[in-house]
Motif scaffolding. Structure first.
Motif, PDB file in Angstrom:
ATOM      1  N   UNK A  12       3.953 -11.204 -54.601  1.00 22.66           N
ATOM      2  CA  UNK A  12       3.092 -11.274 -53.444  1.00 22.66           C
ATOM      3  C   UNK A  12       3.922 -10.487 -52.273  1.00 22.66           C
ATOM      4  N   UNK A  13       3.533  -9.229 -52.045  1.00 20.11           N
ATOM      5  CA  UNK A  13       4.200  -8.476 -50.941  1.00 20.11           C
ATOM      6  C   UNK A  13       3.978  -9.119 -49.630  1.00 20.11           C
ATOM      7  N   UNK A  14       3.037  -9.564 -49.342  1.00 21.03           N
ATOM      8  CA  UNK A  14       2.910 -10.122 -48.041  1.00 21.03           C
ATOM      9  C   UNK A  14       3.981 -11.535 -47.836  1.00 21.03           C
ATOM     10  N   UNK A  15       4.027 -11.993 -48.719  1.00 15.27           N
ATOM     11  CA  UNK A  15       4.859 -13.449 -48.777  1.00 15.27           C
ATOM     12  C   UNK A  15       6.274 -13.016 -48.769  1.00 15.27           C
ATOM     13  N   UNK A  16       6.633 -11.931 -49.553  1.00 14.12           N
ATOM     14  CA  UNK A  16       8.188 -11.425 -49.368  1.00 14.12           C
ATOM     15  C   UNK A  16       8.452 -11.024 -47.886  1.00 14.12           C
ATOM     16  N   UNK A  17       7.309 -10.303 -47.214  1.00  9.33           N
ATOM     17  CA  UNK A  17       7.637  -9.716 -46.106  1.00  9.33           C
ATOM     18  C   UNK A  17       7.869 -11.026 -45.192  1.00  9.33           C
ATOM     19  N   UNK A  18       7.080 -12.209 -45.271  1.00  9.52           N
ATOM     20  CA  UNK A  18       7.343 -13.214 -44.388  1.00  9.52           C
ATOM     21  C   UNK A  18       8.756 -13.667 -44.812  1.00  9.52           C
ATOM     22  N   UNK A  19       9.043 -13.697 -45.827  1.00 10.23           N
ATOM     23  CA  UNK A  19      10.550 -14.237 -46.384  1.00 10.23           C
ATOM     24  C   UNK A  19      11.629 -13.572 -45.626  1.00 10.23           C
ATOM     25  N   UNK A  20      11.464 -12.241 -45.930  1.00 12.57           N
ATOM     26  CA  UNK A  20      12.546 -11.340 -45.403  1.00 12.57           C
ATOM     27  C   UNK A  20      12.822 -11.076 -43.748  1.00 12.57           C
ATOM     28  N   UNK A  21      11.376 -11.256 -42.931  1.00 14.96           N
ATOM     29  CA  UNK A  21      11.495 -10.924 -41.655  1.00 14.96           C
ATOM     30  C   UNK A  21      11.601 -12.238 -40.836  1.00 14.96           C
ATOM     31  N   UNK A  22      11.323 -13.364 -41.645  1.00 20.77           N
ATOM     32  CA  UNK A  22      11.163 -14.830 -41.115  1.00 20.77           C
ATOM     33  C   UNK A  22       9.898 -14.906 -40.113  1.00 20.77           C
ATOM     34  N   UNK A  23       9.059 -14.128 -39.915  1.00 11.97           N
ATOM     35  CA  UNK A  23       7.932 -14.164 -39.251  1.00 11.97           C
ATOM     36  C   UNK A  23       6.612 -14.151 -40.117  1.00 11.97           C
ATOM     37  N   UNK A  24       5.650 -14.259 -39.552  1.00 15.07           N
ATOM     38  CA  UNK A  24       4.058 -14.326 -40.196  1.00 15.07           C
ATOM     39  C   UNK A  24       3.722 -12.671 -40.001  1.00 15.07           C
ATOM     40  N   UNK A  25       2.921 -12.482 -40.682  1.00 11.01           N
ATOM     41  CA  UNK A  25       2.334 -10.975 -40.443  1.00 11.01           C
ATOM     42  C   UNK A  25       1.846 -10.927 -38.895  1.00 11.01           C
ATOM     43  N   UNK A  26       0.903 -11.858 -38.553  1.00 17.70           N
ATOM     44  CA  UNK A  26       0.467 -11.702 -37.167  1.00 17.70           C
ATOM     45  C   UNK A  26       1.535 -11.256 -36.237  1.00 17.70           C
TER      46      UNK A  26
ATOM     47  N   UNK B 133       4.785  -3.243 -39.388  1.00 19.90           N
ATOM     48  CA  UNK B 133       4.566  -3.937 -40.645  1.00 19.90           C
ATOM     49  C   UNK B 133       4.773  -2.970 -41.708  1.00 19.90           C
ATOM     50  N   UNK B 134       4.072  -1.891 -41.938  1.00 19.58           N
ATOM     51  CA  UNK B 134       4.036  -0.834 -42.745  1.00 19.58           C
ATOM     52  C   UNK B 134       5.472  -0.544 -43.219  1.00 19.58           C
ATOM     53  N   UNK B 135       6.522  -0.432 -42.412  1.00 15.65           N
ATOM     54  CA  UNK B 135       7.841  -0.140 -42.938  1.00 15.65           C
ATOM     55  C   UNK B 135       8.391  -1.435 -43.570  1.00 15.65           C
ATOM     56  N   UNK B 136       8.211  -2.388 -43.154  1.00 16.27           N
ATOM     57  CA  UNK B 136       8.492  -3.697 -43.868  1.00 16.27           C
ATOM     58  C   UNK B 136       7.790  -3.675 -45.366  1.00 16.27           C
ATOM     59  N   UNK B 137       6.471  -3.217 -45.516  1.00 14.40           N
ATOM     60  CA  UNK B 137       5.950  -3.304 -46.682  1.00 14.40           C
ATOM     61  C   UNK B 137       6.533  -2.334 -47.627  1.00 14.40           C
TER      62      UNK B 137
END
Length: 161
Positions: A28-42, A53-57
């Motif tokens: 799940x890319x969104x989950x991975x973004x949360x893990x890597x950034x230490x933040x929620x998508x909002x 956000x798109x750069x993280x994605x």
């Protein structure tokens, strides 16, 4: 396999069902973004905007393509040109999960974890309409998820047999 589609199209649910059925890992890319950034998508949207956000994605998509399994993307991944090119040029099968906009909107309208879904209905509809052509251009197969989970999975797997 890469699953693309608008918010609420069922990418996460279908990815899990396909992973279970095929014995493949699901990323799940969104989950991975949360893990890597230490933040929620909002939080990312609030602090860095959609462009941040798109750069993280993009980064997590690039890494995910190096592994086997099923990739479940965020709804707007096709709006970032670099991510779109990866998806268009991959050797993986790309599945566009779709449904009538009214069904999608009903699924997402109260979801506070989706920053772009909090806009007025007509703006969300315009967003959907603006992405439709890119989803279709990137996909090897379009499947209507209104038919239910089991039928959606069957529709995805049937052409592969």
């Amino acid at each position: 396999m890469i699953l693309i589609g608008f918010m609420g199209s069922g990418k996460s649910t279908v990815a899990k069902a396909l992973g279970d059925r095929l014995g493949l890992d699901v990323l799940e890319l969104d989950d991975r973004i949360n893990e890597l950034s230490g933040r929620t998508i909002p939080e990312i949207f609030a602090e860095e905007g959609e462009a941040g956000f798109r750069k993280y994605e993009y980064s997590v998509l690039l890494a995910a393509c190096e592994n086997d399994g099923i990739i479940s993307t965020g709804g707007g991944i096709i709006t970032y040109d670099d991510s779109y090119e990866i998806i268009r040029n991959t050797d993986r099968k790309v599945i566009f999960l779709n449904a009538a906009f009214d069904s999608l909107y009903e699924r997402i309208s109260d979801d506070i974890t989706r920053p772009l879904a909090s806009r007025p209905r007509e703006q969300v509809k315009a967003l959907y309409d603006s992405r439709l052509e890119r989803y279709r251009a990137a996909a090897d197969l379009e499947v209507d998820t209104a038919c239910g989970l089991d039928d959606t999975v069957e529709a995805i797997l049937k052409p592969a047999r």
